[in-house]
Scaffold this motif. Sequence first.
Motif, short mmCIF file in Angstrom:
data_model
loop_
_atom_site.label_atom_id
_atom_site.label_comp_id
_atom_site.label_asym_id
_atom_site.label_seq_id
_atom_site.Cartn_x
_atom_site.Cartn_y
_atom_site.Cartn_z
N VAL A 34 10.42 -0.70 -12.10
CA VAL A 34 10.79 -2.21 -11.80
C VAL A 34 9.71 -2.76 -11.05
O VAL A 34 9.32 -4.00 -11.22
N PHE A 35 8.98 -2.04 -9.89
CA PHE A 35 8.03 -2.66 -9.01
C PHE A 35 6.96 -3.04 -9.73
O PHE A 35 6.20 -4.06 -9.62
N SER B 275 0.76 -1.17 0.03
CA SER B 275 0.03 -0.23 0.03
C SER B 275 0.72 1.15 0.11
O SER B 275 0.48 2.32 -0.80
N TYR B 276 1.97 1.33 0.69
CA TYR B 276 2.93 2.20 1.07
C TYR B 276 3.51 2.40 -0.67
O TYR B 276 3.54 3.71 -1.04
N LEU B 277 3.90 1.55 -0.95
CA LEU B 277 4.74 1.80 -2.37
C LEU B 277 3.84 2.05 -3.48
O LEU B 277 3.93 3.11 -4.28
N GLU B 278 2.63 1.86 -3.46
CA GLU B 278 1.47 2.21 -4.57
C GLU B 278 1.33 3.84 -4.20
O GLU B 278 1.24 4.51 -5.07
N HIS B 279 1.26 4.17 -2.91
CA HIS B 279 1.24 5.60 -2.90
C HIS B 279 2.50 6.35 -3.11
O HIS B 279 2.33 7.58 -3.66
N LEU B 280 3.51 5.89 -2.77
CA LEU B 280 4.90 6.41 -3.18
C LEU B 280 5.08 6.71 -4.78
O LEU B 280 5.54 7.67 -5.09
N PHE B 281 4.67 5.52 -5.34
CA PHE B 281 4.84 5.90 -6.80
C PHE B 281 3.84 6.32 -7.60
O PHE B 281 3.56 6.38 -8.99
N GLU B 282 2.55 6.72 -6.80
CA GLU B 282 1.55 7.34 -7.49
C GLU B 282 1.77 8.40 -8.26
O GLU B 282 2.46 9.38 -8.06
N ASN B 283 1.14 8.56 -9.65
CA ASN B 283 1.19 9.67 -10.53
C ASN B 283 2.80 9.79 -11.12
O ASN B 283 2.92 10.76 -11.71
N LEU C 73 19.53 -1.79 -18.65
CA LEU C 73 19.84 -0.65 -17.76
C LEU C 73 18.75 0.54 -18.04
O LEU C 73 18.46 0.75 -18.95
N ILE C 74 18.60 1.05 -16.75
CA ILE C 74 17.68 2.11 -16.76
C ILE C 74 18.24 3.46 -16.43
O ILE C 74 18.86 3.51 -15.12
N LYS C 75 18.46 4.41 -17.29
CA LYS C 75 19.24 5.83 -17.10
C LYS C 75 17.87 6.68 -16.58
O LYS C 75 17.12 6.78 -17.45
N THR C 76 18.10 7.33 -15.70
CA THR C 76 16.87 8.14 -15.44
C THR C 76 17.50 9.71 -14.63
O THR C 76 18.65 9.34 -13.92
N ASP C 77 16.76 10.61 -14.61
CA ASP C 77 17.12 11.72 -13.71
C ASP C 77 16.24 11.65 -12.42
O ASP C 77 16.50 12.78 -11.62
N TYR C 78 15.78 10.61 -12.19
CA TYR C 78 14.89 10.80 -10.87
C TYR C 78 14.74 9.05 -10.44
O TYR C 78 14.12 8.40 -11.18
N GLN C 79 15.45 8.92 -9.42
CA GLN C 79 15.64 7.57 -9.00
C GLN C 79 14.17 6.79 -8.91
O GLN C 79 13.68 5.72 -9.18
N LYS C 80 13.10 7.52 -8.10
CA LYS C 80 11.73 6.72 -7.90
C LYS C 80 11.13 6.31 -9.23
O LYS C 80 10.30 5.66 -9.20
N ASP C 81 11.43 7.21 -10.30
CA ASP C 81 10.84 6.68 -11.58
C ASP C 81 11.33 5.27 -11.88
O ASP C 81 10.51 4.51 -12.46
N ALA C 82 12.67 5.05 -11.90
CA ALA C 82 13.16 3.77 -12.12
C ALA C 82 12.81 2.48 -11.11
O ALA C 82 12.31 1.52 -11.56
#
Length: 295
Positions: A159-160, A123-131, A146-155
């Motif tokens: 993956v989740f 539930s927390y991860l769904e909230h964290l990654f919402e939108n 390899l995922i290259k991103t300027d924002y770690q939470k996007d990566a």
Amino acid sequence: MKILIVENEIYLAQSIASRLNDLGYTCDNAATIKEALRDEHYDAILLSTNISGQNFYPVIEKHKSSIIILMISYISNDTVSNPIKAGAKDYIQKPFMIEELIRKLQHLREFDALTQENATYKSYLEHLFENLHTKKIDRRTAFPVLIKTDYQKDADALVFEFAKAIKEPFAFISLSQPGAIERIIKAPRGQLLYLINLQAIKKSEKSKIFNLVENRRAILSSTDTNEEDLTETIVLQSELKIFDHGDILCIDDYVKYVITTFQAKFPDTELSKKLGISRKSLWEKRKKYGIAKKK
């Protein structure tokens, strides 16, 4: 742990209760189904399925939030399969060793705790990654990725979501932590791996990591968008620069972030005050960054 023993063989019920009490459990006995339907919470119910002429299913329904272990004389659909379908968790066949009963109680209690903990994390991860803006990893994609991103939470969200889609857990390893290489080596060959912080290690260590994950089901992520590509590379670009742990933003990026994130929460007077600028400057910066004011 508070336990209700539902058993009409009084000597057997008292014997079980005595042994469990000696081990630190708190036990109550019920010789009839009516007694077992008392309005009291128990962590576990030990329920005999051969209480003559009495329907034990109301006990399962009444205490369905508790751990219910059936105490049976023989295995059949009536004594095991159907009660488990109704909500009982496990069974033990008479006569049994008290150590085996305790093992089942401890196992089921740990399982329930882990189930609740997993639901909380999910539930927390769904909230964290919402939108969060993410692409998707195609199930047919060749590993390693390899995922290259300027924002770690996007990566992380990517993956989740992939793990959820394929219904498979993964091993999470931060390459900036001690022992990361040993963990990769020890991981089962077919296990899905998620390795983050590739940007934080030396070039020589990266070569070692790439060799280790060759032909393995591994997903790596780096916040260095100039990272050398692997065979399969996914680039994630956030619509605006977002704060992440360890990030240092330039003034323009910071102001843009604050305006975009908080303009719906604060009126312009307060927002400009928090930024230390005038309302006119706030209007000018919206125009400069192409930010539409949200109403």
